[in-house]
Enzyme design. Structure first.
Site, PDB file in Angstrom:
ATOM      1  N   LYS A 128      -1.096   0.719  -1.969  1.00 20.31           N
ATOM      2  CA  LYS A 128      -0.941   2.439  -2.138  1.00 20.31           C
ATOM      3  C   LYS A 128      -0.292   3.436  -2.706  1.00 20.31           C
ATOM      4  O   LYS A 128      -0.659   4.228  -3.523  1.00 20.31           O
ATOM      5  CB  LYS A 128      -0.234   2.888  -0.438  1.00 20.31           C
ATOM      6  CG  LYS A 128      -0.974   2.642   0.639  1.00 20.31           C
ATOM      7  CD  LYS A 128      -2.057   3.550   1.162  1.00 20.31           C
ATOM      8  CE  LYS A 128      -3.314   2.759   0.283  1.00 20.31           C
ATOM      9  NZ  LYS A 128      -4.129   1.705   0.926  1.00 20.31           N
ATOM     10  N   GLU A 162       0.098  -3.811   0.827  1.00 20.57           N
ATOM     11  CA  GLU A 162      -0.179  -3.070   1.055  1.00 20.57           C
ATOM     12  C   GLU A 162      -0.016  -1.840   0.669  1.00 20.57           C
ATOM     13  O   GLU A 162      -0.095  -0.452   0.474  1.00 20.57           O
ATOM     14  CB  GLU A 162      -0.671  -2.985   2.254  1.00 20.57           C
ATOM     15  CG  GLU A 162      -1.611  -1.323   3.053  1.00 20.57           C
ATOM     16  CD  GLU A 162      -2.683  -1.151   1.808  1.00 20.57           C
ATOM     17  OE1 GLU A 162      -3.525  -1.937   1.754  1.00 20.57           O
ATOM     18  OE2 GLU A 162      -3.209   0.005   2.905  1.00 20.57           O
ATOM     19  N   LYS A 217     -14.217   5.143  -3.447  1.00 22.06           N
ATOM     20  CA  LYS A 217     -13.880   5.073  -2.107  1.00 22.06           C
ATOM     21  C   LYS A 217     -15.136   3.243  -1.778  1.00 22.06           C
ATOM     22  O   LYS A 217     -14.141   2.685  -0.970  1.00 22.06           O
ATOM     23  CB  LYS A 217     -14.761   5.678  -1.576  1.00 22.06           C
ATOM     24  CG  LYS A 217     -14.725   6.127   0.141  1.00 22.06           C
ATOM     25  CD  LYS A 217     -12.713   5.883   0.337  1.00 22.06           C
ATOM     26  CE  LYS A 217     -12.739   4.969   1.926  1.00 22.06           C
ATOM     27  NZ  LYS A 217     -11.128   4.933   2.032  1.00 22.06           N
ATOM     28  N   GLU A 250      -2.465   3.015  -6.315  1.00 21.37           N
ATOM     29  CA  GLU A 250      -3.062   3.416  -5.861  1.00 21.37           C
ATOM     30  C   GLU A 250      -3.376   5.411  -6.875  1.00 21.37           C
ATOM     31  O   GLU A 250      -4.778   5.608  -7.161  1.00 21.37           O
ATOM     32  CB  GLU A 250      -4.238   3.930  -5.197  1.00 21.37           C
ATOM     33  CG  GLU A 250      -5.250   2.304  -4.959  1.00 21.37           C
ATOM     34  CD  GLU A 250      -6.072   2.467  -3.434  1.00 21.37           C
ATOM     35  OE1 GLU A 250      -4.823   2.285  -2.274  1.00 21.37           O
ATOM     36  OE2 GLU A 250      -7.059   2.325  -3.550  1.00 21.37           O
ATOM     37  N   ARG A 282     -17.747  14.585   7.924  1.00 28.64           N
ATOM     38  CA  ARG A 282     -17.319  13.215   9.460  1.00 28.64           C
ATOM     39  C   ARG A 282     -17.499  12.109   9.349  1.00 28.64           C
ATOM     40  O   ARG A 282     -17.220  11.065  10.532  1.00 28.64           O
ATOM     41  CB  ARG A 282     -17.322  13.912  10.623  1.00 28.64           C
ATOM     42  CG  ARG A 282     -16.325  15.987  11.403  1.00 28.64           C
ATOM     43  CD  ARG A 282     -16.679  16.540  12.914  1.00 28.64           C
ATOM     44  NE  ARG A 282     -16.625  15.738  13.723  1.00 28.64           N
ATOM     45  CZ  ARG A 282     -15.383  15.981  13.700  1.00 28.64           C
ATOM     46  NH1 ARG A 282     -14.303  16.828  13.394  1.00 28.64           N
ATOM     47  NH2 ARG A 282     -14.187  15.341  15.352  1.00 28.64           N
ATOM     48  N   CYS A 302     -18.369  11.967  16.166  1.00 27.78           N
ATOM     49  CA  CYS A 302     -19.323  12.417  16.009  1.00 27.78           C
ATOM     50  C   CYS A 302     -19.059  13.795  15.387  1.00 27.78           C
ATOM     51  O   CYS A 302     -17.740  14.585  15.529  1.00 27.78           O
ATOM     52  CB  CYS A 302     -19.570  12.500  17.613  1.00 27.78           C
ATOM     53  SG  CYS A 302     -20.254  10.481  17.548  1.00 27.78           S
ATOM     54  N   HIS A 358      13.299 -17.055  -7.308  1.00 27.05           N
ATOM     55  CA  HIS A 358      12.015 -17.668  -7.823  1.00 27.05           C
ATOM     56  C   HIS A 358      11.456 -16.767  -9.231  1.00 27.05           C
ATOM     57  O   HIS A 358      10.408 -16.963  -9.531  1.00 27.05           O
ATOM     58  CB  HIS A 358      10.917 -18.138  -7.182  1.00 27.05           C
ATOM     59  CG  HIS A 358      11.709 -18.974  -5.504  1.00 27.05           C
ATOM     60  ND1 HIS A 358      11.767 -20.548  -5.961  1.00 27.05           N
ATOM     61  CD2 HIS A 358      11.867 -18.794  -4.474  1.00 27.05           C
ATOM     62  CE1 HIS A 358      12.443 -20.669  -4.429  1.00 27.05           C
ATOM     63  NE2 HIS A 358      11.950 -20.279  -3.737  1.00 27.05           N
ATOM     64  N   TRP A 400     -21.367   9.426  15.326  1.00 28.21           N
ATOM     65  CA  TRP A 400     -21.299   7.822  14.588  1.00 28.21           C
ATOM     66  C   TRP A 400     -21.306   6.810  15.239  1.00 28.21           C
ATOM     67  O   TRP A 400     -19.935   7.303  16.438  1.00 28.21           O
ATOM     68  CB  TRP A 400     -19.739   8.754  14.144  1.00 28.21           C
ATOM     69  CG  TRP A 400     -18.051   7.199  13.472  1.00 28.21           C
ATOM     70  CD1 TRP A 400     -17.732   6.136  13.826  1.00 28.21           C
ATOM     71  CD2 TRP A 400     -18.401   7.675  11.999  1.00 28.21           C
ATOM     72  NE1 TRP A 400     -17.611   5.408  13.046  1.00 28.21           N
ATOM     73  CE2 TRP A 400     -17.885   6.191  11.858  1.00 28.21           C
ATOM     74  CE3 TRP A 400     -19.240   8.112  10.656  1.00 28.21           C
ATOM     75  CZ2 TRP A 400     -18.074   6.029  10.448  1.00 28.21           C
ATOM     76  CZ3 TRP A 400     -18.777   7.598   9.234  1.00 28.21           C
ATOM     77  CH2 TRP A 400     -18.186   6.081   9.378  1.00 28.21           C
ATOM     78  N   ASN A 424     -19.004  13.778  21.746  1.00 28.20           N
ATOM     79  CA  ASN A 424     -17.962  13.277  21.658  1.00 28.20           C
ATOM     80  C   ASN A 424     -16.636  12.463  22.107  1.00 28.20           C
ATOM     81  O   ASN A 424     -16.190  13.070  22.646  1.00 28.20           O
ATOM     82  CB  ASN A 424     -17.355  14.059  20.005  1.00 28.20           C
ATOM     83  CG  ASN A 424     -16.312  13.499  18.706  1.00 28.20           C
ATOM     84  OD1 ASN A 424     -16.747  12.243  18.676  1.00 28.20           O
ATOM     85  ND2 ASN A 424     -15.324  14.277  17.924  1.00 28.20           N
ATOM     86  N   GLY A 425     -16.687  11.059  21.691  1.00 28.24           N
ATOM     87  CA  GLY A 425     -15.320  10.770  22.117  1.00 28.24           C
ATOM     88  C   GLY A 425     -16.025   8.985  22.878  1.00 28.24           C
ATOM     89  O   GLY A 425     -17.291   8.924  22.537  1.00 28.24           O
TER      90      GLY A 425
HETATM   91  C1  AGP Z   1      -7.689   1.141  -0.780  1.00 25.42           C
HETATM   92  O1  AGP Z   1      -6.778   1.764  -0.583  1.00 25.42           O
HETATM   93  C2  AGP Z   1      -8.735   0.850  -1.717  1.00 25.42           C
HETATM   94  N1  AGP Z   1      -9.753   2.043  -1.978  1.00 25.42           N
HETATM   95  C3  AGP Z   1      -9.424  -0.995  -2.401  1.00 25.42           C
HETATM   96  O2  AGP Z   1      -8.837  -1.495  -2.295  1.00 25.42           O
HETATM   97  C4  AGP Z   1     -10.358  -1.007  -0.371  1.00 25.42           C
HETATM   98  O3  AGP Z   1      -9.337  -1.138   0.648  1.00 25.42           O
HETATM   99  C5  AGP Z   1     -10.929  -2.107  -1.447  1.00 25.42           C
HETATM  100  O4  AGP Z   1     -12.090  -1.898  -2.151  1.00 25.42           O
HETATM  101  C6  AGP Z   1     -12.369  -2.928  -0.260  1.00 25.42           C
HETATM  102  O5  AGP Z   1     -13.700  -1.716   1.107  1.00 25.42           O
HETATM  103  P1  AGP Z   1     -13.276  -1.834   1.648  1.00 25.42           P
HETATM  104  O6  AGP Z   1     -12.282  -1.504   2.738  1.00 25.42           O
HETATM  105  O7  AGP Z   1     -14.888  -0.518   1.783  1.00 25.42           O
HETATM  106  O8  AGP Z   1     -14.838  -2.843   1.709  1.00 25.42           O
END
Ligand code: AGP
Length: 602
Positions: free
Chosen positions: A482, A478, A597, A485, A27, A2, A501, A75, A99-100
Site C-alpha cells: 500500500k 500488504e 487497476k 503504491e 458504483r 447496485c 538473518h 451489481w 440494492n442490498g
Molecule cells: C493492489 O493494491 C494492486 N493494485 C495490485 O497488486 C492488485 O492487487 C493486483 O494487480 C491483482 O489484481 P486483481 O486482484 O484484480 O487480480
C-alpha cells in the site's frame, strides 16, 4: 454496488432515469433496467452489460404525461448477470428495484412458491414484489401491503416499488443501503446518492435506516417503527465529483471507510450463529479434496497468504500459495485431489487467469474468489464466491483485500465443517470474532487524525520495514505494498523473526519500522524482535493494543480478543498511514503513477 433511481412527476421519465443511472455507473454494474407506469400503461426495459444497451432498447420509447418510474443498475450478488436477473423485477402488476441483500430471501421464496408463485429470476429481490402482491391480493391497501412486506424483510435494502394498484405512487424503504429523496419544483426523485439528482432537485432528504413510506402528488409520507414522522430537507451539494466520492477526498479514502459496511454484506447470509453457509458450493464440493493451492497477484496474493495459515490451523487442510506469474512457468506438480483457488478483485488479471487455465488443463477442480461477477476468471472457474465489496475505484486495493480475507476465513471454517476437522467451541469462537469484524473496521475520527499527524514524520528516510508474525506477516507485506503504491517510498514486508538473518544490518534512525504487535499472536516474540531493532536506533512505529514504550510512534488499537479482529483493525491503520503519507507527498492517491487497476497483460 447496485444503483437506484426513481421519479414521480409530469416530465419525460426515460431520460431522467437513464441519465440518473449513468451518474451511478461509478458504483459498478453488469445489467440495468427501467420501469414506468403512466395511468394504465406499464413499460419495462432491461439489458445486460452497459447502459448503452438499455438506451438502444428504449430508443423508440418516450413517456408522456404524469407517471411513476424506477430504474436500477445491478451489481450481481445472487444470480448471474442476465436479463432475467436484472431489475426491475415484475410481479403480476408491480415492479421493484432493490440494492442490498435480503438475508431471509430463501425462507420468503419458499413460502411464496408454496402459495403457487413462480419465480423468473435467481435473485433475492424478486421476493419483495411477490410478497407485496400477496398481501395486496389478500385485501390490504397498497401501502398496508408494502408496510407488511418491509416488516418481513431481514438484511440490507434500499428499495422502490411501483404498482398498477397505485399508479400515482412510489413506495420506498431504506435499511442498511443508501437512498435519498430529491425535491424539485413539482416532482420528487429517488437515488442511491446525490449525483443523479444534481441539476434536477434543489433539496434533499437522506433516508435513515428503518425509514419507509410513499410519495403521491409530490407529497412524501415518511414512517419509521413509531409511525408517520416529519423530516427536514437540506440543500443539495452541486459538485458531482465530490458526490461520487460521497464527500471523501479520494475513492481510496471512501473505500477504506466503506470496509465496515461492505464487510456486513460480504458476511450476510453466509455467517450464521450455527455455522458458515456458502450457497455457491454444491453439496460434497470438498469430497476428495485433500489440499488447496491458491494463485494470485499483488494484494490478492497477500489475502491468499493470510488464508494459508487459516486453512491449515482451522481446517487442517494443507494449503500453499503461489504468485501467478511464477506459477505459470515453473512446471508445477499438480494432483487432482488439490482444489485450485484463484483470488482476484478484477477477475481479469492475465497471470492469474492463465494460471487457472493451467490448473484446469491438469484436471483440478477450481474455485475463484472475485469481486466482479461474469469476469474472465469467474467464467473460467468451476464456481465462484463473490466478495460483494462493490466497485473498487482506487488502484490501491483496500476493501477488496478485506473482503477477500473474510471470504477465505469463512471458507476455512466451511472446509472444517465439511471435513469435521473443526470442533464446535472453536467454530463458535471464530464466528463470534467474524461478527465483531465490521466494528473493528470502523474508522474513528481520532484514529484518522492521529495518522494524519503521525504521517508528517515518514516522508523521507531510506525505507520502511513492515514486520509481523504469522498472519501479520502477509499483513506486513500488504501494508508495505500500500505504501509503495501510493507514496513511491521504498517499503518491504518481512517476517519479524527474519530481521537478524540480514535485514537488521539496515537498522538506523533513518530506517522506519512499522511493527504489527498483536496481543493474541506471539506478542512476546514480536516484542523482542522490535526491541532488537530499537536497540540499533531504528525508528519504530508500533501498532498494538498493548502500550510499548520503546516506540518512537505508537498507534494503540482497540480490539485484542482474536487474531483476525486484530488483523483487520491493524489493516485499517496501515491503509490510512499509506493514504496520509501519499497525501502529504502530493501524489495522485487514486491513480498512482505507472499502475493500472487491472493488469490484463503479462
Ligand atoms: C493492489 O493494491 C494492486 N493494485 C495490485 O497488486 C492488485 O492487487 C493486483 O494487480 C491483482 O489484481 P486483481 O486482484 O484484480 O487480480
Amino acid at each position: 454496488m447496485c444503483g437506484i433511481v426513481g421519479y414521480i412527476g409530469p416530465k419525460e421519465k426515460k431520460e431522467i432515469l437513464l441519465e440518473g443511472l449513468q451518474e451511478l455507473e461509478y458504483r459498478g454494474y453488469d445489467s440495468a433496467g427501467i420501469a414506468v407506469i403512466e395511468g394504465d400503461k406499464l413499460h419495462n426495459f432491461k439489458a445486460v452489460g452497459k447502459l448503452e444497451n438499455l438506451r438502444e432498447k428504449t430508443k423508440n420509447y418516450a413517456s408522456e404525461g404524469f407517471g411513476v418510474s424506477i430504474g436500477h443498475t445491478r451489481w450481481a450478488t445472487h444470480g448471474k448477470p442476465t436479463e432475467l436477473n436484472a431489475h426491475p423485477h415484475l410481479g403480476a402488476y408491480s415492479y421493484v428495484v432493490h440494492n442490498g441483500i435480503i438475508e431471509n430471501y430463501q425462507e420468503l421464496k419458499k413460502e411464496l412458491q408454496e402459495d403457487g408463485i413462480s419465480f423468473l429470476s435467481q435473485t433475492d429481490t424478486e421476493t419483495i414484489v411477490h410478497l407485496f402482491e400477496k398481501y395486496h391480493n389478500a385485501g390490504a391497501t397498497p401501502f398496508e401491503a408494502f408496510q407488511k412486506t418491509i416488516e418481513r424483510l431481514e438484511g440490507a435494502y434500499a428499495t422502490l416499488l411501483i404498482s398498477e394498484a397505485a399508479p400515482e405512487t412510489i413506495f420506498f424503504a431504506k435499511n442498511g443501503s443508501p437512498m435519498l429523496i430529491g425535491f424539485g419544483a413539482e416532482d420528487v426523485y429517488f437515488a442511491s446518492s446525490d449525483t443523479p439528482i444534481i441539476g434536477k432537485a434543489n433539496e434533499v432528504y437522506y433516508l435513515e435506516d428503518g425509514e419507509y413510506g410513499y410519495v403521491e402528488n409530490s407529497t412524501v409520507h415518511l414512517f419509521d417503527a413509531n409511525g408517520e414522522k416529519t423530516f427536514v430537507k437540506q440543500p443539495l451539494i452541486a459538485d458531482k465529483a465530490m458526490a461520487q466520492k460521497d464527500g471523501y477526498r479520494f475513492f481510496m479514502e471512501k473505500e477504506i471507510y466503506e470496509q465496515s459496511r461492505v464487510m456486513g454484506e460480504t458476511m450476510m447470509g453466509r455467517v450464521l450463529e450455527e455455522g458458515i453457509v456458502l450457497d455457491e458450493l454444491e453439496e460434497g464440493f470438498f469430497d476428495g479434496i485433500n489440499a488447496i493451492k491458491i494463485c494470485a497477484c499483488g494484494t490478492s496474493y497477500h489475502s491468499a497468504l493470510t488464508s494459508a495459515y487459516l486453512f491449515e490451523r482451522l481446517a487442517k487442510v494443507r494449503c500453499d500459495v503461489e504468485i501467478a506469474s511464477e506459477f505459470r512457468y515453473k512446471e508445477p506438480l499438480l494432483t487432482k485431489d488439490t482444489l485450485f483457488i484463484t483470488i482476484s478483485q478484477s477477475g481479469e488479471t492475465a497471470d492469474t487467469l492463465e494460471a487457472l487455465k493451467m490448473a484446469k488443463r491438469a484436471g483440478l477442480k477450481s474455485l475463484s474468489i472475485c469481486n466482479v461477477d461474469n469476469s474472465s476468471i469467474v467464467r473460467e472457474s468451476d464456481t465462484a464466491i463473490l466478495t460483494r465489496a462493490g466497485i473498487e475505484k482506487g488502484v490501491a486495493s483496500t476493501k477488496a483485500f478485506a473482503t477477500q480475507t473474510m471470504v477465505l476465513w469463512m471458507l476455512a471454517l466451511y472446509v472444517g465443517q465439511q471435513k469435521g476437522t473443526i470442533d464446535q467451541p472453536t467454530l463458535k469462537q471464530e464466528i463470534d470474532a467474524m461478527l465483531h469484524t465490521p466494528k473493528a473496521l470502523v474508522v474513528t475520527d481520532a484514529l484518522h487524525a492521529k495518522l494524519h499527524r503521525l504521517s508528517k514524520r515518514y516522508l523521507h528516510g531510506h525505507g520502511f520495514f513492515f514486520i509481523g508474525r504469522d498472519i501479520f506477516y502477509p499483513l506486513a507485506l500488504e501494508g508495505a505494498l500500500k505504501l509503495k503504491e501510493i507514496s513511491y517510498l521504498h517499503a518491504e514486508g518481512y517476517p519479524a523473526g527474519e530481521m537478524k538473518h540480514g535485514p537488521i544490518a539496515l537498522a538506523d534512525s533513518e530506517l522506519f519500522t512499522i511493527a504489527l504487535m498483536p496481543k493474541t499472536m506471539h506478542y512476546d516474540k514480536i516484542k523482542s524482535n522490535v526491541e532488537e531493532l530499537s536497540a540499533r536506533d531504528a525508528t519504530i512505529c508500533a501498532i498494538s493494543p498493548l502500550p510499548f514504550d520503546l516506540a518512537d510512534d505508537f498507534v494503540q488499537t482497540t480490539y485484542s480478543s482474536h487474531p483476525m479482529v486484530e488483523f483487520f483493525e491493524m489493516m485499517v491503520v496501515t491503509q490510512l498511514l499509506a493514504l496520509e503519507i501519499s497525501v502529504r507527498l502530493g501524489n495522485d492517491v487514486d491513480m498512482p503513477r505507472n499502475l493500472a487497476k487491472s493488469v490484463t497483460v503479462e
